[in-house]
Write a protein that holds these residues in place. Structure first.
Motif, PDB file in Angstrom:
ATOM      1  N   ILE A   1      -1.026-113.497  90.694  1.00 26.02           N
ATOM      2  CA  ILE A   1      -1.133-112.500  89.861  1.00 26.02           C
ATOM      3  C   ILE A   1      -0.146-112.575  88.906  1.00 26.02           C
ATOM      4  N   TRP A   2      -0.428-112.467  87.475  1.00 27.26           N
ATOM      5  CA  TRP A   2       0.680-112.632  86.357  1.00 27.26           C
ATOM      6  C   TRP A   2       0.437-111.251  85.658  1.00 27.26           C
ATOM      7  N   VAL A   3       1.357-110.471  85.715  1.00 25.48           N
ATOM      8  CA  VAL A   3       1.406-109.102  85.313  1.00 25.48           C
ATOM      9  C   VAL A   3       2.121-108.911  84.097  1.00 25.48           C
ATOM     10  N   ARG A   4       1.747-107.673  83.364  1.00 26.49           N
ATOM     11  CA  ARG A   4       2.386-107.541  82.117  1.00 26.49           C
ATOM     12  C   ARG A   4       3.192-106.157  82.384  1.00 26.49           C
ATOM     13  N   SER A   5       4.515-106.046  81.981  1.00 23.19           N
ATOM     14  CA  SER A   5       5.097-105.025  82.156  1.00 23.19           C
ATOM     15  C   SER A   5       6.452-105.221  81.272  1.00 23.19           C
ATOM     16  N   VAL A   6       6.301-104.508  80.087  1.00 16.50           N
ATOM     17  CA  VAL A   6       7.273-104.927  79.020  1.00 16.50           C
ATOM     18  C   VAL A   6       8.562-103.852  79.036  1.00 16.50           C
ATOM     19  N   LYS A   7       8.548-102.863  80.026  1.00 18.53           N
ATOM     20  CA  LYS A   7       9.800-101.993  79.953  1.00 18.53           C
ATOM     21  C   LYS A   7      10.337-101.862  81.012  1.00 18.53           C
ATOM     22  N   CYS A   8       9.771-102.504  82.406  1.00 17.44           N
ATOM     23  CA  CYS A   8      10.502-102.438  83.749  1.00 17.44           C
ATOM     24  C   CYS A   8       9.831-103.286  84.683  1.00 17.44           C
ATOM     25  N   ASN A   9      10.537-103.644  85.647  1.00 16.56           N
ATOM     26  CA  ASN A   9      10.229-104.473  86.752  1.00 16.56           C
ATOM     27  C   ASN A   9       8.671-104.040  87.235  1.00 16.56           C
ATOM     28  N   PRO A  10       7.761-105.218  87.541  1.00 15.93           N
ATOM     29  CA  PRO A  10       6.641-104.609  87.986  1.00 15.93           C
ATOM     30  C   PRO A  10       6.230-103.830  89.137  1.00 15.93           C
ATOM     31  N   ALA A  11       7.528-103.798  90.020  1.00 14.05           N
ATOM     32  CA  ALA A  11       7.427-102.905  90.947  1.00 14.05           C
ATOM     33  C   ALA A  11       7.201-101.463  90.882  1.00 14.05           C
ATOM     34  N   LEU A  12       7.649-100.938  89.577  1.00  9.60           N
ATOM     35  CA  LEU A  12       7.556 -99.580  89.240  1.00  9.60           C
ATOM     36  C   LEU A  12       6.101 -99.183  88.689  1.00  9.60           C
TER      37      LEU A  12
END
Length: 248
Positions: free
Chosen positions: A187-198
């Motif tokens: 999986i390739w995720v987009r999260s531009v403000k914080c780590n994907p874990a959040l």
């Protein structure tokens, strides 16, 4: 005591989330993009003409290149980027942007018609988002229909290229559709403000698109930057696994 510890953890997590949303906290316990060893980019026609030798010299270690949309659109820079990135020695893969108004079979056929079967390429990518900006396609589908369409395209990609595809997704689409699904895909995720874990909870992810405003030598203007979830050694192992998959 146990309840107190739980409350303190919840408070710390709340503060951390506030920080990644713009509060500027420096005590974020989750890794930042700079903490990862392997970095790449994703590009489309909007980056214009790219000097791929300069991109490689800057330290970029992989690139995802936009190929197709829906059932009748090809990115006008795809062929140029596809050939030039390989010539520069950058591992690259092609991605397809899914439309929810086109039959899945048509989209899969369009992608495989336009993307060469290169054994050295990274796996194909299915980019699934809600088409909020589209004037012709529905913005959303029922969850079951979206999952069914994804499965058709993913199966066709894997059959055509001999590699299990990667799935790119955004926070809202993951929440609405992908929770609990497709756990055997990278999986390739987009999260531009914080780590994907959040933002993605316990979802295991392989690539993280962490900014749309990156700067890289050889590219004029902004470009999406990505991190690989693993060490440099893990990256080599993953690449080797991709090549083995394509040869079986």
């Amino acid at each position: 005591m146990r309840q107190l510890l739980i409350s303190l953890f919840a408070l710390a997590l709340t503060l951390c989330i506030a920080g990644c949303a713009g509060g500027g906290l420096s005590e974020d316990p989750f890794p930042s993009p700079a903490d990862y060893e392997v970095h790449g980019i994703d590009v489309s026609k909007y980056q214009g003409d790219i000097d791929w030798d300069s991109v490689r010299a800057s330290g970029v270690q992989f690139a995802w290149i936009k190929a197709t949309e829906g059932g009748d659109r090809v990115d006008e820079k795809f062929a140029q980027n596809w050939a030039s990135a390989k010539a520069a020695g950058i591992p690259r893969g092609a991605y397809h942007f899914a439309y929810w108004c086109r039959p899945a079979e048509e989209q899969a056929a369009w992608f495989t018609r336009n993307v060469p079967n290169d054994p050295d390429a990274l796996p194909p990518v299915l980019d699934v988002e809600w088409n909020g900006q589209s004037k012709t396609c529905p913005k959303k589908l029922p969850r079951e229909e979206a999952i069914a369409q994804m499965k058709v395209i993913l199966a066709a990609m894997e059959q055509a290229y001999g590699k299990r595809p990667v799935i790119y997704t955004a926070i809202d689409f993951h929440r609405d559709v992908m929770q609990g699904e497709f756990n055997d895909y990278a999986i390739w995720v987009r999260s531009v403000k914080c780590n994907p874990a959040l933002k993605y909870g316990d979802r295991k992810w392989r690539f993280w698109q962490h900014t749309a405003e990156g700067r890289v030598a050889g590219i004029k203007g902004n470009v999406d930057r990505n991190a690989f979830n693993g060490s440099a050694k893990d990256w080599q192992v993953w690449l080797a696994g991709v090549k083995v998959a394509s040869s079986t």
